[in-house]
Design a protein around this motif. Structure first.
Motif, PDB file in Angstrom:
ATOM      1  N   ALA A 100     -22.504 -29.504  11.400  1.00 34.89           N
ATOM      2  CA  ALA A 100     -22.899 -28.165  11.834  1.00 34.89           C
ATOM      3  C   ALA A 100     -23.193 -27.272  10.636  1.00 34.89           C
ATOM      4  CB  ALA A 100     -21.805 -27.552  12.704  1.00 34.89           C
ATOM      5  N   ALA A 101     -22.344 -27.317   9.628  1.00 37.06           N
ATOM      6  CA  ALA A 101     -22.533 -26.477   8.442  1.00 37.06           C
ATOM      7  C   ALA A 101     -23.808 -26.844   7.687  1.00 37.06           C
ATOM      8  CB  ALA A 101     -21.326 -26.582   7.522  1.00 37.06           C
ATOM      9  N   SER A 102     -24.164 -28.121   7.697  1.00 27.84           N
ATOM     10  CA  SER A 102     -25.343 -28.560   6.946  1.00 27.84           C
ATOM     11  C   SER A 102     -26.635 -28.509   7.765  1.00 27.84           C
ATOM     12  CB  SER A 102     -25.135 -29.976   6.420  1.00 27.84           C
ATOM     13  OG  SER A 102     -25.118 -30.911   7.480  1.00 27.84           O
ATOM     14  N   LEU A 103     -26.538 -28.231   9.055  1.00 24.56           N
ATOM     15  CA  LEU A 103     -27.714 -28.279   9.930  1.00 24.56           C
ATOM     16  C   LEU A 103     -28.865 -27.382   9.466  1.00 24.56           C
ATOM     17  CD1 LEU A 103     -29.031 -29.446  12.467  1.00 24.56           C
ATOM     18  CD2 LEU A 103     -27.935 -27.612  13.765  1.00 24.56           C
ATOM     19  N   PRO A 104     -28.633 -26.102   9.168  1.00 26.56           N
ATOM     20  CA  PRO A 104     -29.768 -25.282   8.723  1.00 26.56           C
ATOM     21  C   PRO A 104     -30.479 -25.868   7.497  1.00 26.56           C
ATOM     22  CG  PRO A 104     -27.901 -23.893   9.235  1.00 26.56           C
ATOM     23  CD  PRO A 104     -27.403 -25.320   9.255  1.00 26.56           C
ATOM     24  N   GLY A 105     -29.719 -26.294   6.499  1.00 23.03           N
ATOM     25  CA  GLY A 105     -30.318 -26.888   5.304  1.00 23.03           C
ATOM     26  C   GLY A 105     -31.069 -28.170   5.620  1.00 23.03           C
ATOM     27  N   GLN A 106     -30.514 -28.994   6.504  1.00 20.07           N
ATOM     28  CA  GLN A 106     -31.181 -30.239   6.913  1.00 20.07           C
ATOM     29  C   GLN A 106     -32.530 -29.942   7.564  1.00 20.07           C
ATOM     30  OE1 GLN A 106     -30.426 -33.656   6.999  1.00 20.07           O
ATOM     31  NE2 GLN A 106     -28.687 -33.354   5.639  1.00 20.07           N
ATOM     32  N   CYS A 107     -32.596 -28.780   8.223  1.00 25.90           N
ATOM     33  CA  CYS A 107     -33.829 -28.398   8.925  1.00 25.90           C
ATOM     34  C   CYS A 107     -34.726 -27.481   8.086  1.00 25.90           C
ATOM     35  CB  CYS A 107     -33.470 -27.709  10.240  1.00 25.90           C
ATOM     36  SG  CYS A 107     -32.739 -28.836  11.463  1.00 25.90           S
ATOM     37  N   GLY A 108     -34.325 -27.191   6.853  1.00 27.18           N
ATOM     38  CA  GLY A 108     -35.137 -26.341   5.986  1.00 27.18           C
ATOM     39  C   GLY A 108     -35.122 -24.877   6.393  1.00 27.18           C
ATOM     40  N   VAL A 109     -34.032 -24.442   7.015  1.00 22.36           N
ATOM     41  CA  VAL A 109     -33.909 -23.053   7.482  1.00 22.36           C
ATOM     42  C   VAL A 109     -32.736 -22.408   6.749  1.00 22.36           C
ATOM     43  CG1 VAL A 109     -33.406 -21.601   9.492  1.00 22.36           C
ATOM     44  CG2 VAL A 109     -34.827 -23.640   9.751  1.00 22.36           C
ATOM     45  N   SER A 110     -32.946 -21.198   6.280  1.00 24.80           N
ATOM     46  CA  SER A 110     -31.888 -20.466   5.588  1.00 24.80           C
ATOM     47  C   SER A 110     -31.307 -19.422   6.531  1.00 24.80           C
ATOM     48  CB  SER A 110     -32.458 -19.787   4.343  1.00 24.80           C
ATOM     49  OG  SER A 110     -31.466 -19.012   3.715  1.00 24.80           O
ATOM     50  N   ILE A 111     -29.997 -19.474   6.758  1.00 26.78           N
ATOM     51  CA  ILE A 111     -29.347 -18.449   7.575  1.00 26.78           C
ATOM     52  C   ILE A 111     -28.301 -17.753   6.711  1.00 26.78           C
ATOM     53  CG2 ILE A 111     -29.800 -19.655   9.745  1.00 26.78           C
ATOM     54  CD1 ILE A 111     -26.817 -20.414   9.788  1.00 26.78           C
ATOM     55  N   PRO A 112     -27.963 -16.504   7.040  1.00 22.03           N
ATOM     56  CA  PRO A 112     -27.090 -15.712   6.162  1.00 22.03           C
ATOM     57  C   PRO A 112     -25.597 -15.971   6.318  1.00 22.03           C
ATOM     58  CG  PRO A 112     -27.847 -14.357   7.977  1.00 22.03           C
ATOM     59  CD  PRO A 112     -28.540 -15.701   8.112  1.00 22.03           C
ATOM     60  N   TYR A 113     -25.208 -17.043   6.967  1.00 22.02           N
ATOM     61  CA  TYR A 113     -23.787 -17.358   7.125  1.00 22.02           C
ATOM     62  C   TYR A 113     -23.621 -18.857   7.343  1.00 22.02           C
ATOM     63  CZ  TYR A 113     -25.030 -17.296  12.086  1.00 22.02           C
ATOM     64  OH  TYR A 113     -25.632 -17.534  13.301  1.00 22.02           O
ATOM     65  N   LYS A 114     -22.406 -19.320   7.131  1.00 16.10           N
ATOM     66  CA  LYS A 114     -22.082 -20.727   7.332  1.00 16.10           C
ATOM     67  C   LYS A 114     -21.740 -20.958   8.803  1.00 16.10           C
ATOM     68  CE  LYS A 114     -18.831 -24.272   5.857  1.00 16.10           C
ATOM     69  NZ  LYS A 114     -17.661 -24.561   5.034  1.00 16.10           N
ATOM     70  N   ILE A 115     -22.295 -22.004   9.391  1.00 13.52           N
ATOM     71  CA  ILE A 115     -21.943 -22.359  10.761  1.00 13.52           C
ATOM     72  C   ILE A 115     -20.578 -23.033  10.699  1.00 13.52           C
ATOM     73  CG2 ILE A 115     -22.519 -23.728  12.792  1.00 13.52           C
ATOM     74  CD1 ILE A 115     -25.454 -23.463  12.002  1.00 13.52           C
ATOM     75  N   SER A 116     -19.579 -22.292  11.132  1.00 14.75           N
ATOM     76  CA  SER A 116     -18.205 -22.776  11.055  1.00 14.75           C
ATOM     77  C   SER A 116     -17.343 -22.001  12.043  1.00 14.75           C
ATOM     78  CB  SER A 116     -17.665 -22.562   9.641  1.00 14.75           C
ATOM     79  OG  SER A 116     -16.283 -22.784   9.597  1.00 14.75           O
ATOM     80  N   THR A 117     -16.331 -22.658  12.574  1.00 10.97           N
ATOM     81  CA  THR A 117     -15.413 -21.957  13.470  1.00 10.97           C
ATOM     82  C   THR A 117     -14.572 -20.940  12.701  1.00 10.97           C
ATOM     83  OG1 THR A 117     -13.814 -23.745  13.243  1.00 10.97           O
ATOM     84  CG2 THR A 117     -15.280 -23.827  15.160  1.00 10.97           C
ATOM     85  N   SER A 118     -14.556 -21.023  11.372  1.00 11.56           N
ATOM     86  CA  SER A 118     -13.776 -20.070  10.576  1.00 11.56           C
ATOM     87  C   SER A 118     -14.598 -18.865  10.109  1.00 11.56           C
ATOM     88  CB  SER A 118     -13.152 -20.764   9.369  1.00 11.56           C
ATOM     89  OG  SER A 118     -14.152 -21.245   8.503  1.00 11.56           O
ATOM     90  N   THR A 119     -15.902 -18.866  10.367  1.00 14.55           N
ATOM     91  CA  THR A 119     -16.750 -17.724   9.991  1.00 14.55           C
ATOM     92  C   THR A 119     -16.362 -16.508  10.824  1.00 14.55           C
ATOM     93  OG1 THR A 119     -18.594 -19.158   9.369  1.00 14.55           O
ATOM     94  CG2 THR A 119     -19.128 -16.875   9.900  1.00 14.55           C
ATOM     95  N   ASN A 120     -16.193 -15.368  10.173  1.00 16.58           N
ATOM     96  CA  ASN A 120     -15.936 -14.127  10.895  1.00 16.58           C
ATOM     97  C   ASN A 120     -17.282 -13.535  11.311  1.00 16.58           C
ATOM     98  OD1 ASN A 120     -15.348 -11.560  11.827  1.00 16.58           O
ATOM     99  ND2 ASN A 120     -13.958 -11.051  10.159  1.00 16.58           N
ATOM    100  N   CYS A 121     -17.653 -13.755  12.553  1.00 12.41           N
ATOM    101  CA  CYS A 121     -18.967 -13.326  13.036  1.00 12.41           C
ATOM    102  C   CYS A 121     -19.153 -11.807  12.955  1.00 12.41           C
ATOM    103  CB  CYS A 121     -19.169 -13.802  14.482  1.00 12.41           C
ATOM    104  SG  CYS A 121     -19.164 -15.603  14.658  1.00 12.41           S
ATOM    105  N   ASN A 122     -18.075 -11.056  12.989  1.00  8.77           N
ATOM    106  CA  ASN A 122     -18.186  -9.600  12.947  1.00  8.77           C
ATOM    107  C   ASN A 122     -18.595  -9.064  11.587  1.00  8.77           C
ATOM    108  OD1 ASN A 122     -17.469  -9.223  15.659  1.00  8.77           O
ATOM    109  ND2 ASN A 122     -15.316  -9.447  15.147  1.00  8.77           N
ATOM    110  N   THR A 123     -18.560  -9.896  10.543  1.00  8.55           N
ATOM    111  CA  THR A 123     -18.965  -9.459   9.209  1.00  8.55           C
ATOM    112  C   THR A 123     -20.423  -9.769   8.917  1.00  8.55           C
ATOM    113  OG1 THR A 123     -18.270 -11.515   8.150  1.00  8.55           O
ATOM    114  CG2 THR A 123     -16.614  -9.742   8.342  1.00  8.55           C
ATOM    115  N   ILE A 124     -21.082 -10.479   9.800  1.00  6.70           N
ATOM    116  CA  ILE A 124     -22.482 -10.862   9.579  1.00  6.70           C
ATOM    117  C   ILE A 124     -23.363  -9.636   9.717  1.00  6.70           C
ATOM    118  CG2 ILE A 124     -24.387 -12.236  10.516  1.00  6.70           C
ATOM    119  CD1 ILE A 124     -22.277 -14.334  11.244  1.00  6.70           C
ATOM    120  N   LYS A 125     -24.270  -9.480   8.794  1.00  6.25           N
ATOM    121  CA  LYS A 125     -25.211  -8.340   8.801  1.00  6.25           C
ATOM    122  C   LYS A 125     -26.573  -8.766   9.263  1.00  6.25           C
ATOM    123  CE  LYS A 125     -22.405  -5.454   6.682  1.00  6.25           C
ATOM    124  NZ  LYS A 125     -21.764  -4.414   7.307  1.00  6.25           N
TER     125      LYS A 125
END
Length: 116
Positions: free
Chosen positions: A91-116
């Motif tokens: 899951a964490a490597s999926l964006p990179g595998q697909c050539g897409v840059s997202i501003p956060y790590k796909i992880s259950t430990s990511t605090n979604c409320n801090t994403i801008k």
């Protein structure tokens, strides 16, 4: 058994989507975009994500242009990861595998409320 879990996860997405009516992006849209990724994220589809999965990742990234949309996508991904037993490394490597840059790590430990 795995199909029952997948179906349960998609139903969960749809239920959560109804509660998020104030944001443009819904968990239903996230589920639809990433549906082709489920087998890969569970480690059952080889070493790289299928083309349809990467197309979904790209379209989801394009749809999540606002802070509320990015936070919704993050929360939906976390719910799905818990319900469908995603492989966290895949899951964490999926964006990179697909050539897409997202501003956060796909992880259950990511605090979604801090994403801008």
């Amino acid at each position: 058994m795995a199909n029952v879990k997948l179906a349960r996860g998609l139903v969960l997405f749809m239920a959560v989507a109804g509660a998020l009516t104030s944001e443009a992006l819904t968990c239903g849209q996230v589920a639809s975009a990433l549906g082709p990724c489920l087998t890969y994220l569970q480690g059952k589809a080889g070493n790289s994500p299928p083309a349809a999965c990467c197309a979904g990742v790209g379209s989801l990234n394009s749809a999540a242009q606002t802070t509320p949309d990015r936070r919704t996508a993050c929360q939906c991904l976390q719910s799905a990861a818990k319900d469908t037993n995603f492989n966290s490394n895949l899951a964490a490597s999926l964006p990179g595998q697909c050539g897409v840059s997202i501003p956060y790590k796909i992880s259950t430990s990511t605090n979604c409320n801090t994403i801008k």
